[in-house]
Design a protein around this motif. Structure first.
Motif, PDB file in Angstrom:
ATOM      1  N   LEU A 204       1.133  -1.003  -0.012  1.00 46.68           N
ATOM      2  CA  LEU A 204       0.310   0.004   0.014  1.00 46.68           C
ATOM      3  C   LEU A 204       0.715   1.313   0.054  1.00 46.68           C
ATOM      4  N   VAL A 205       2.507   1.619   0.829  1.00 47.81           N
ATOM      5  CA  VAL A 205       3.065   2.345   0.805  1.00 47.81           C
ATOM      6  C   VAL A 205       3.661   2.734  -0.722  1.00 47.81           C
ATOM      7  N   TRP A 206       3.461   1.723  -1.179  1.00 46.75           N
ATOM      8  CA  TRP A 206       4.105   1.965  -2.479  1.00 46.75           C
ATOM      9  C   TRP A 206       3.497   2.916  -3.631  1.00 46.75           C
ATOM     10  N   LEU A 207       2.059   3.704  -2.370  1.00 52.60           N
ATOM     11  CA  LEU A 207       1.566   4.188  -3.931  1.00 52.60           C
ATOM     12  C   LEU A 207       2.275   5.588  -4.067  1.00 52.60           C
ATOM     13  N   PHE A 208       2.808   6.173  -2.722  1.00 48.72           N
ATOM     14  CA  PHE A 208       3.380   7.426  -3.556  1.00 48.72           C
ATOM     15  C   PHE A 208       4.668   6.770  -4.275  1.00 48.72           C
ATOM     16  N   SER A 209       5.295   5.980  -4.240  1.00 47.37           N
ATOM     17  CA  SER A 209       6.512   5.374  -5.440  1.00 47.37           C
ATOM     18  C   SER A 209       6.348   5.935  -6.356  1.00 47.37           C
ATOM     19  N   GLY A 210       5.080   5.162  -6.460  1.00 47.14           N
ATOM     20  CA  GLY A 210       4.411   4.882  -7.919  1.00 47.14           C
ATOM     21  C   GLY A 210       3.608   6.470  -9.025  1.00 47.14           C
ATOM     22  N   LEU A 211       3.487   7.442  -7.343  1.00 48.26           N
ATOM     23  CA  LEU A 211       2.679   8.424  -8.247  1.00 48.26           C
ATOM     24  C   LEU A 211       4.711   9.762  -8.689  1.00 48.26           C
ATOM     25  N   TRP A 212       5.078   9.390  -7.238  1.00 50.76           N
ATOM     26  CA  TRP A 212       6.288  10.547  -7.848  1.00 50.76           C
ATOM     27  C   TRP A 212       7.672   9.502  -8.645  1.00 50.76           C
ATOM     28  N   VAL A 213       7.301   8.441  -9.404  1.00 46.78           N
ATOM     29  CA  VAL A 213       8.970   7.826 -10.503  1.00 46.78           C
ATOM     30  C   VAL A 213       8.221   8.781 -11.642  1.00 46.78           C
ATOM     31  N   PRO A 214       6.723   9.066 -12.274  1.00 46.01           N
ATOM     32  CA  PRO A 214       7.175   9.899 -13.235  1.00 46.01           C
ATOM     33  C   PRO A 214       7.809  11.054 -13.216  1.00 46.01           C
ATOM     34  N   TYR A 215       7.655  11.574 -12.224  1.00 44.72           N
ATOM     35  CA  TYR A 215       9.188  12.663 -11.854  1.00 44.72           C
ATOM     36  C   TYR A 215       9.804  12.955 -12.268  1.00 44.72           C
ATOM     37  N   GLY A 216      10.087  11.068 -11.398  1.00 43.14           N
ATOM     38  CA  GLY A 216      12.071  11.348 -11.648  1.00 43.14           C
ATOM     39  C   GLY A 216      12.847  11.187 -12.537  1.00 43.14           C
ATOM     40  N   ALA A 217      11.670  10.266 -13.600  1.00 46.76           N
ATOM     41  CA  ALA A 217      12.259  10.454 -14.638  1.00 46.76           C
ATOM     42  C   ALA A 217      12.025  11.306 -15.530  1.00 46.76           C
TER      43      ALA A 217
END
Length: 268
Positions: A204-217
């Motif tokens: 569940l806490v991976w929701l944070f990472s999933g939403l911010w990974v495109p910005y990191g890319a």
């Protein structure tokens, strides 16, 4: 907040990405859309975080989340701090920043502090049993993570004072928002124990990472552009600026969707 460019430049002009972070040189799309988007996200985040805190206050008998109560409480604190700054950023996007450079730097420091703290908390929650109990060890870990996040966020407030801080800040964002989640994913695929923790609800806490990974890319692409590996034309800067703005807006949604996802897990 949101990447921006000055539409007065020509093909021979390189965009100044080191300008004041609270400048109002947003492209027309972001200048129109950002204020209502940030205001709506802040309202949803306030409702979700408030409901999450009420659920936390009910005490252990009502606790049914797979995640540690201490970890969820800290994620709620980080979300609340992040969302509390959105109205000021929305006003700055619409009318320019009226409160002075010092307040601008402080706002961006706090905004990135909360963002980086959540990234580190998410990472720690996916590794081992550090948050299984709220004992001296986990309390020391909490202090260390929040202190590290504050240190890592400091370059965000210094980009107009020390020019190298801009490159350092972007590098830190790239590491925390793209490389760290990628490393955790590879570790989880390689270590069966970590995969088992996903099945227990840690995903569940991976929701944070999933939403911010495109910005990191998007930041990775921006590095290629700044390094000259991609042709730095007017059009390429505009396209990357648009992509960074949209991906950052996707990341901002975490403060509204995160508490709702945790509440849904609790109810289910």
């Amino acid at each position: 907040l949101f990447s921006s460019y000055d539409d007065s430049y020509t093909n021979d002009t390189i965009v100044d990405y080191d300008a004041t972070p609270c400048r109002n040189h947003f492209c027309p799309l972001f200048q129109r859309v950002a204020p209502p988007f940030l205001a709506a996200t802040c309202a949803v985040a306030a409702l979700g975080t408030g409901a999450l805190l009420v659920a936390l206050a009910k005490g252990p008998p009502a606790w049914r989340w797979p995640q540690s109560r201490a970890l969820v409480a800290q994620l709620a604190l980080g979300t609340a701090l992040f969302a509390a700054l959105l109205p000021a950023l929305a006003a700055g996007a619409a009318r320019g920043w009226p409160l002075g450079t010092g307040t601008c730097r402080l706002t961006h420091l706090l905004w990135h502090w909360s963002l980086f703290a959540q990234a580190l908390l998410v990472a720690s929650g996916c590794c081992g049993t550090a948050w299984a109990r709220w004992d001296p060890r986990s309390r020391r870990l909490a202090v260390a993570l929040w202190a590290a996040a504050l240190l890592l966020a400091t370059p965000a407030a210094l980009v107009t004072i020390l020019p190298p801080a801009s490159l350092l800040h972007r590098s830190l964002c790239l590491c925390l928002l793209l490389l760290l989640p990628a490393g955790l994913l590879l570790a989880a695929l390689a270590v069966p124990r970590l995969r088992a923790s996903w099945a227990a609800g840690a995903g569940l806490v991976w929701l944070f990472s999933g939403l911010w990974v495109p910005y990191g890319a998007g930041l990775a692409g921006d590095f290629l552009l700044q390094a000259g590996l991609l042709e730095p034309t007017c059009g390429s800067f505009e396209h990357f600026d648009l992509a960074l703005g949209l991906s950052e807006a996707l990341g901002v949604l975490h403060c509204g969707l995160g508490p709702l996802a945790l509440l849904l897990a609790w109810r289910c």
